[in-house]
Write an enzyme that holds these catalytic residues in place. Structure first.
Site, PDB file in Angstrom:
ATOM      1  N   ARG A 114      -3.592  13.923  -2.100  1.00  0.00           N
ATOM      2  CA  ARG A 114      -4.031  12.530  -2.281  1.00  0.00           C
ATOM      3  C   ARG A 114      -2.851  11.584  -2.543  1.00  0.00           C
ATOM      4  NH1 ARG A 114      -8.606  13.354  -6.649  1.00  0.00           N
ATOM      5  NH2 ARG A 114      -8.512  11.073  -6.685  1.00  0.00           N
ATOM      6  N   ARG A 132      -8.885  25.002  -7.474  1.00  0.00           N
ATOM      7  CA  ARG A 132      -9.746  24.055  -8.168  1.00  0.00           C
ATOM      8  C   ARG A 132      -9.783  22.806  -7.300  1.00  0.00           C
ATOM      9  NH1 ARG A 132      -6.901  23.859 -14.140  1.00  0.00           N
ATOM     10  NH2 ARG A 132      -6.740  26.123 -14.416  1.00  0.00           N
ATOM     11  N   ASP A 178     -11.052  18.939  -6.885  1.00  0.00           N
ATOM     12  CA  ASP A 178     -11.437  17.864  -7.811  1.00  0.00           C
ATOM     13  C   ASP A 178     -12.851  17.372  -7.570  1.00  0.00           C
ATOM     14  OD1 ASP A 178      -9.052  17.799  -9.098  1.00  0.00           O
ATOM     15  OD2 ASP A 178      -8.199  16.195  -7.869  1.00  0.00           O
TER      16      ASP A 178
END
Lengths: 251, 251
Positions: free
Chosen positions: B198, B51, B53
């Site tokens: 991140r 997945r 973002d």
């Protein structure tokens, strides 16, 4: 009043070109509006180095304006950038002589046209290059490029509707480079006619596809007939790469 | 029924991420809709390798689907691309074993986070890199990068709200490279926690700014406390660069 030379960079995808137009937002309008606000002077008027068409990009575009601001020249790009959208940014600002002119003081410009030479498109290049699936013969293209170098009447490479009277221009350099799937066609001249780069690139692509022979290019130039040259390629692969104010930069 | 592995590339700027969401258009929805139309089969369902973002990009994203289509596998990307928007494109399609799984068959992934290390923004990079004005010490950043390599419990580098139970991951490589003003932070691991890249990049930037010491990184890892690590950097600099299905690819 002092004259300032401002260098900007922009992604032209969302604009109707440099010049203010009745329909569509122009880069000139965006810059002028931001400068008026920054300099707190509603009379500020910017003069660009050229008119770029809708969808054309600029890695370097120059403009001048007059102002009696007390903001130091080196601070202007930063102060301006907070007022500019993400796709138009100021790079440099410097004071110039009062008789400097962004357009008329220019000794020449370099444009680059980008081609993605791959059967598969690339989402990161789709707005910045023309995709050509069939392999391009870069050596043949370079032979064709050399035909454009020199002082010629480029009337055959000017879109109809242009009001320019003198269609003689000097092309200092014209070449094609390949880096993997990316092809960069670079043209430096003392000036460019309306759509000149896009028609030269269209002609080079027709040389590659065999529709036009390299030997025909001289005749196309001497014909001065737009119908003899190749098609006008799309604007989104075109970048104003450099504006030359110094003769030394060109050679 | 045969199983197909489809490789795509996308600019995530306009999407709410890979996975179908109640609000916002997802890459999965776009791909699934195009495949349903191409294969003339409304039951087609695609399974992605991860997945990503909202706003994250992919130079390589893999997914699998089952179909009894008679379209040759090598033709599928071309047929699909005419049905896809400019910012999502298919690169390759091949038949795989029935038990192949885009997510579970993956041996690891490589992410790259791009930073524009310049006081001036760049209109062509604004959607694809985080701009940091202050010069980054790339050598210091690489010393910090090495601290993440190995098998660790990365709970401190996982955003709250993740339902993952096992937070142990193996980072095979982590490094920072500079090319002019562009910095590329590359991380290869057998798997990634929610926002792990991140948060690692946010931590590396805080090492550069002096807020976190290199020597503290080991303690931050062992703390397993999200509050001890750096901030979560914005998604638009992040690219899923490669999905590894072969162990040999990773080392």
């Amino acid at each position: 009043m002092s004259r300032y030379l401002l260098t900007i960079k922009y992604d032209g995808s969302n604009y109707c070109g440099w010049q203010v137009q009745p329909n569509g937002v122009s880069v000139q309008y965006i810059i002028q509006t931001a400068l008026k606000e920054l300099l707190n002077d509603n009379s500020v008027c910017v003069t660009g180095c050229s008119r770029t068409d809708a969808g054309v990009h600029a890695n370097m575009f120059c403009l001048h304006f007059d102002s009696d601001t007390t903001i130091p020249e080196e601070k202007i790009p930063f102060a301006l950038n907070v007022r500019l959208p993400l796709d138009i940014k100021a790079i440099e600002c410097k004071r110039v002589a009062d008789d400097f002119h962004a357009r008329y003081s220019s000794k020449g410009k370099t444009y680059i046209y980008r081609i993605l030479n791959s059967p598969l498109p690339d989402p990161f290049k789709s707005k910045y290059s023309l995709q050509i699936a069939k392999p391009i013969d870069i050596n043949l293209m370079n032979v064709a490029c050399k035909k454009f170098v020199g002082t010629h009447d480029f009337a055959a490479f000017c879109s109809v509707g242009s009001s320019v009277v003198d269609t003689v221009r000097t092309v200092y350099a014209c070449s094609a480079d390949r880096n993997g799937d990316d092809i960069f066609i670079s043209i430096t001249a003392n000036g460019f006619l309306y759509n000149m780069v896009r028609i030269i690139v269209g002609t080079l692509l027709e040389v590659d596809s065999g529709k036009i022979l390299v030997e025909d290019i001289d005749n196309i130039i001497t014909s001065k007939d737009r119908n003899c040259a190749g098609h006008t390629v799309k604007p989104h692969g075109l970048f104003l790469e450099r504006v030359h104010y110094n003769e030394m930069d060109i050679c």
